[in-house]
Design an enzyme around this catalytic site. Sequence first.
Site, short mmCIF file in Angstrom:
data_model
loop_
_atom_site.label_atom_id
_atom_site.label_comp_id
_atom_site.label_asym_id
_atom_site.label_seq_id
_atom_site.Cartn_x
_atom_site.Cartn_y
_atom_site.Cartn_z
N ASP A 98 0.87 -1.18 -0.05
CA ASP A 98 -0.20 -0.10 -0.02
C ASP A 98 1.08 1.24 0.03
OD1 ASP A 98 -3.29 0.07 1.47
OD2 ASP A 98 -2.18 1.85 0.49
N ASP A 202 -2.62 4.77 -2.63
CA ASP A 202 -3.71 5.34 -1.47
C ASP A 202 -4.09 6.81 -2.12
OD1 ASP A 202 -5.09 5.36 1.14
OD2 ASP A 202 -4.01 7.17 1.43
N GLU A 255 -6.24 4.28 -6.10
CA GLU A 255 -7.63 4.68 -5.08
C GLU A 255 -8.01 5.73 -5.44
OE1 GLU A 255 -7.72 5.59 -1.12
OE2 GLU A 255 -9.48 4.79 -0.76
N HIS A 328 -10.88 -2.51 3.68
CA HIS A 328 -10.72 -1.98 5.14
C HIS A 328 -11.47 -0.55 5.55
CE1 HIS A 328 -7.94 0.29 2.71
NE2 HIS A 328 -7.67 1.06 4.05
N ASP A 329 -11.84 0.01 4.48
CA ASP A 329 -12.60 1.12 4.69
C ASP A 329 -14.33 1.12 4.72
OD1 ASP A 329 -10.48 3.27 2.57
OD2 ASP A 329 -10.55 2.68 5.01
O1 TEU Z 1 -9.08 6.18 2.16
C1 TEU Z 1 -9.43 7.12 1.31
C2 TEU Z 1 -10.79 7.68 1.58
O2 TEU Z 1 -11.37 8.59 1.22
C3 TEU Z 1 -11.44 6.84 2.67
O3 TEU Z 1 -11.21 6.90 3.89
C4 TEU Z 1 -12.92 7.50 2.59
O4 TEU Z 1 -12.96 8.66 3.25
C5 TEU Z 1 -13.86 6.48 3.35
O5 TEU Z 1 -13.46 6.18 4.37
C6 TEU Z 1 -14.28 5.43 2.32
O6 TEU Z 1 -15.73 5.72 1.83
C7 TEU Z 1 -7.65 5.83 2.08
C8 TEU Z 1 -7.30 4.68 3.03
O7 TEU Z 1 -8.04 3.57 2.40
C9 TEU Z 1 -8.07 5.11 4.37
O8 TEU Z 1 -7.95 3.73 5.07
C10 TEU Z 1 -7.32 6.09 4.68
O9 TEU Z 1 -7.90 6.57 6.01
C11 TEU Z 1 -7.29 7.30 3.92
O10 TEU Z 1 -6.91 7.11 2.63
C12 TEU Z 1 -6.01 8.38 4.29
O11 TEU Z 1 -4.84 7.73 4.20
#
Ligand code: TEU
Length: 555
Positions: A98, A202, A255, A328-329
């Site tokens: 990542d 990311d 992403e 994971h989000d």
């Molecule tokens: O996520 C980006 C992001 O936009 C998501 O966190 C979003 O806000 C939501 O959770 C998805 O609907 C990436 C990573 O995957 C996340 O874990 C990190 O918190 C974020 O970037 C910052 O690095």
Amino acid sequence: MKNQWYKDAVIYQIYPRSFKDSNGDGIGDIPGIISKIDYIASLGVDAVWFSPMYPTPNCDFGYDISDYTNINPEFGTMADFEQLVEQLHVKGIKVLMDLVINHTSDQHKWFLESRKSKDNPYRDYYYWADGKGKNGKKPPNNWTSFFLGSAWQYDEQSGQYYLHLFDKNQPDLNYFNPKVIEEIKNVVRFWLEKGVDGFRCDVITLLSKTPGLPNGKPSIALQGSEHYIDGPRMEELLGELQTVLREYDAFTVGESVFIDVPKALRYTTEGNEYLTTVFAFDHISADNFFGVKQLVRKFSLRRLKKCIETWQHGLYGKSWNTLFWENHDQARIVGRYCDDGQFRVEGAKMMGTILMTLCGTPFVYQGQEFGTTSPRMTNLEDYQDVETHRSFATLKKVFGAKNAIKKMAYCSRDNARVPMQWDATQNAGFSTGKPWLKVNPNHTEINVANAEADGNSVLHYYRKLIALRKSDKAFVYGTYQDLLPNSKNVWAYMRNSQFGTLVVVANFSTKTTKFTLPKHVQGDFQLVTSNYADTPQNLQNMALRPHECAVYKLM
Ligand code: TEU
Ligand code: CA
């Protein structure tokens, strides 16, 4: 010629902190992952994407990196990592790291130097600006963070504000400074030299900001995002990274928040790739408003089908889709797009069937393969996720505490981050110590051990789907045609290629639902797989039972 291995691949995502703990400290680690390599290989996946394993103060559990070229000591050593890569490669499984380069941790040495003084050599590695207002105590512009609130933090030490699109502990790197991209190219090369096969990138489309960081137009969320999403220098910056990536023919998946098909083609058109593929998110927003997960609404199959059709048609023949329901989000898809109660098994198998029969590369998130559900914890103190805590404060103001808890429990990222459920023993077989995040109480029933012992389990069905996708390219390549676009409960689509013609039917309702296929669907379609034992062998107009789905192939 680029090796397009990813087109026939299925990729598994591991969130290391929650996968398997080997030393009883309640935190997942690399030796724990190594102990489960046979399980990972048994799924039939071709690559593993690891969420960040670099040193971090854990403000955002690894998405706040304090050292790009080392391994988080909580997870193990560099030697452990090298062993992990070697053992996965022996199994023919590629390794994706990542790459989090929009921001670092505020404990990264670059930021510790940068904040020392306005003339520090590292000052311009980040965005610093004087405050506005009569005593300079207002943020330099009106941008707001993904985690709500101002995107600026005042730093007493050096008397200026710094920009952070995420948490205040995640200062944005300043890509107007040419030294920054050079540093990141060295980081990319470091991991590729270790044998890493590529990267999940990311929030990669946030790197290019509007010069001068001007105010954004008023918005309820992400105010100012027109000045940092898909900015004008994206090709230039990604092109710089490609000077290293292409030396190793490295795979990248970017992403890309709020991306659409034209922008995806800007980055991933084959023959002119700045990224191999992207993750889009509109298909995973069929149960919320405006792609904001906290603005929960009733799931709509028609909204989902429209999104998938847009992307299946939009990239066809020009680029390549990624396919996912979970990461994971995101809260678990079982309980969002299908039932997590009486018809959990049928629903989980149905979602897996859709994932494996669309055109693109499927990503399976740890636990999805055996139908894991969201714990939906109701005590705020049980949550560890910064986004959950930040959004709860706002949700409470807008919807009141009771509704805020319900919305948070439904959409919190911690729903996907509770420990992997290996068996019915204490702590789900994840750890002999107190897990860093509470285990889902239903691990006594939903776990790998039970799934292995049950011939009708979601796990065995996922293995079968992945094997089918490997053995029959009709699952992978070819066109997509929605056969019943207006049906609010049945998803029926046709896939066509030189490898054959498939029809997939799925009932997203928990009630038996009849459907009639359009007249042009003619011929002898034989059953390839279904999630009920007695689904008709021949495709016909039928009544699909709750979450019944089936794949038929034209003979
Ligand atoms: O996520 C980006 C992001 O936009 C998501 O966190 C979003 O806000 C939501 O959770 C998805 O609907 C990436 C990573 O995957 C996340 O874990 C990190 O918190 C974020 O970037 C910052 O690095
Ligand atoms: Ca551990």
